[in-house]
Design an enzyme around this catalytic site. Structure first.
Site, PDB file in Angstrom:
ATOM      1  N   ASP A  61       0.744  -1.318   0.081  1.00 13.79           N
ATOM      2  CA  ASP A  61      -0.111  -0.012  -0.010  1.00 13.79           C
ATOM      3  C   ASP A  61       0.802   0.969  -0.107  1.00 13.79           C
ATOM      4  OD1 ASP A  61      -2.208  -1.534   0.059  1.00 13.79           O
ATOM      5  OD2 ASP A  61      -2.637  -1.072   2.325  1.00 13.79           O
ATOM      6  N   CYS A  93      -4.504  -5.864  -3.442  1.00 15.49           N
ATOM      7  CA  CYS A  93      -3.402  -6.771  -2.502  1.00 15.49           C
ATOM      8  C   CYS A  93      -2.591  -8.512  -3.204  1.00 15.49           C
ATOM      9  CB  CYS A  93      -2.877  -7.337  -0.941  1.00 15.49           C
ATOM     10  SG  CYS A  93      -2.560  -5.224  -0.306  1.00 15.49           S
TER      11      CYS A  93
END
Length: 502
Positions: A61, A93
């Site tokens: 992130d 992710c």
């Protein structure tokens, strides 16, 4: 080997180098080549001559705005190559990481989300994708390989090591950065709440030990260090917990501002974030910067290990993130999963022997990472890769017909209760399934709802005005054809041909 096509999704290629602060103990170094984790029978270790090491670290992130708080990453960029447009194939992710390992789009890995039945470790494992990773290819080429940190969403330390890795130091739920378990070559090692248990520091020490051992053995290595930082809950190392006092989330022109009424339904009719929500975003951004500084320490420590062992001149270092992150843009709380540049464009920096210092303008994606790694190691192409090696670009070439369209695939909305990236609440970004094409000047999205979105990023860089209704039909037809071709492509040649808007 070609997989059956699945549904649309995004896979973000990201490489990130991170170094841990020196002086933190992670226990004794593991045997760098334990017999039970050795490579396939009959594969001899390669000599270092002609085989550069690859240090491949992936952050979680980390959006481009955080690079200003990472001086060692900035130094890496100052001597290496930076990519101006590295687009995720999916701003989430697990799909991104699956594409990074294999070089394949989500529609070929089958991983579209963070959890089964549509994604996660269970899908990656059950489909046999673990047999088609860059680690397997490099191990067969004689490299000693190591995976450290975060693997795939849903993995638990009790699941054991994956194929292709000689050294395996991998956690399950490591987001808090303390009180976690590592699977260390098949043995569970618990880490608690002491300052020395901070995960990036532990991974950095283990990575340094691995570098030292492989240098002594004169064997080329492939080391991936994948941090959980700066993912929520944005935990910094204690030494950085008071850094950047008063830091606020970036106030770009889209921060807490509405989009035009033509926005898609999932984004339309938002209300401004309340002052308390903005305060939480500012506090969160400051902690993300602090956590990024901890990752930067890890980078410094790993580079120091390369220097001590004389490996710097023979090591390619790559830095990136699995996806970006928004905090307050478009009246949205913290999150990702969109085609906004905050989520889609991630840092990609490479430095090492033969890499020309420059900013590379060509459009690249996370599906290009694994083909680049195997090319650097002179290993055979990956069986299901859709991406293409970036080695010519790193060497200074400017191919005349590089791709001009990047595919973004996403499945949503994300409602899984056990997903760490689930974003409930009226202010969250949780779009329905979509496929999108990003070019140098346009982001074009087709939603499963039938809605379409078009942003001219040259005149509307913050993507606040959906002008699809004013775009000439022939232009929309060309973008639709490119999107359809990319969503259905399989293999490097076909996906390369599809990645051009005519």
């Amino acid at each position: 080997m070609i997989r059956e096509p699945a549904r649309t999704a995004l896979a973000v290629v990201t490489l990130a180098v991170a170094l841990v602060a020196t002086g933190c103990s992670a226990g004794p170094a593991q045997d760098p080549d334990p017999p039970e984790l050795a490579g396939p029978a009959g594969v001899a270790p390669a000599s270092q001559a002609g085989h550069p090491n690859v240090l491949f670290v992936l952050t979680d992130d980390l959006d481009t705005s955080l690079l200003r708080y990472m001086p060692h990453v900035q130094q890496l960029a100052a001597r290496g190559a930076s990519f101006a447009a590295d687009d995720d194939a999916d701003t989430l992710c697990c799909p991104s990481r699956s594409s990074i390992f294999t070089g394949a789009f989500p529609h070929d890995t089958g991983v579209f989300t963070n959890s089964a039945p549509d994604g996660g470790y269970d899908v990656f494992h059950s489909r046999g994708d673990e047999a088609d990773t860059d680690a397997v290819a490099l191990q067969k080429a004689g490299y000693t390989t190591a995976m450290m940190g975060k693997y795939l969403n849903g993995y638990q330390p009790t699941d054991g090591p994956a194929p292709g890795w000689n050294e395996w130091d991998v956690a399950g739920n490591g987001y808090p950065e303390f009180d976690y378990d590592l699977n260390v070559n098949g043995t569970i090692a618990h880490h608690g709440h002491a300052d020395s248990d901070y995960m990036p520091d532990v991974l950095g020490q283990r990575g340094s030990d691995f570098i030292t051992a492989q240098s002594a053995a004169h064997r080329p290595f492939f080391l991936e260090v994948a941090t959980f930082a700066p993912h929520a809950p944005y935990t910094p190392a204690p030494r950085h917990s008071q850094d950047f006092p008063g830091l606020q989330a970036p106030r770009d022109p889209s921060f807490n501002q509405p989009d035009a009424p033509t926005a898609p339904a999932w984004l339309r009719d938002r209300t401004p974030l309340r002052p308390k929500q903005v305060t939480r975003l500012d506090n969160g951004y400051r902690k993300r910067a602090q956590a990024s500084a901890s990752v930067d320490d890890m980078l410094a420590g790993l580079e120091a290990a390369l220097d001590r062992t004389g490996q710097t001149a023979n090591t390619q270092i790559v830095f990136s993130s699995d996806n970006g992150y928004h905090m307050g843009q478009h009246e949205l709380s913290a999150g990702k999963q969109t085609t906004f540049a905050t989520d889609l464009v991630v840092p990609l920096i490479v430095a090492g022997p033969g890499v020309v210092h420059r900013t590379i303008p060509e459009r690249v994606q996370n599906i290009d990472v694994a083909p680049t790694v195997t090319d650097l190691a002179h290993a055979p192409p990956l069986p299901i890769a859709d991406g293409r090696s970036l080695v010519p670009l790193l060497a200074g070439a400017d191919p005349p017909d590089w791709r001009n369209a990047a595919l973004v695939e996403h499945h949503g909305p994300n409602l899984a209760p056990d997903d760490p990236d689930r974003t409930p609440g009226k202010s969250a970004a949780n779009p329905p399934s979509y496929g999108a094409v990003a070019t140098g000047s346009v982001t074009y999205t087709e939603y499963a709802t039938g809605e379409k979105e078009y942003h001219d990023t040259a005149t509307d860089p913050y993507q606040r005005d959906n002008t699809v209704a004013t775009v000439p039909p022939e232009r929309l037809a060309a973008l639709h054809a490119t999107l359809t071709a990319l969503e259905n492509c399989h293999g490097t040649a076909a996906c390369w041909a599809a990645g051009h808007v005519r």
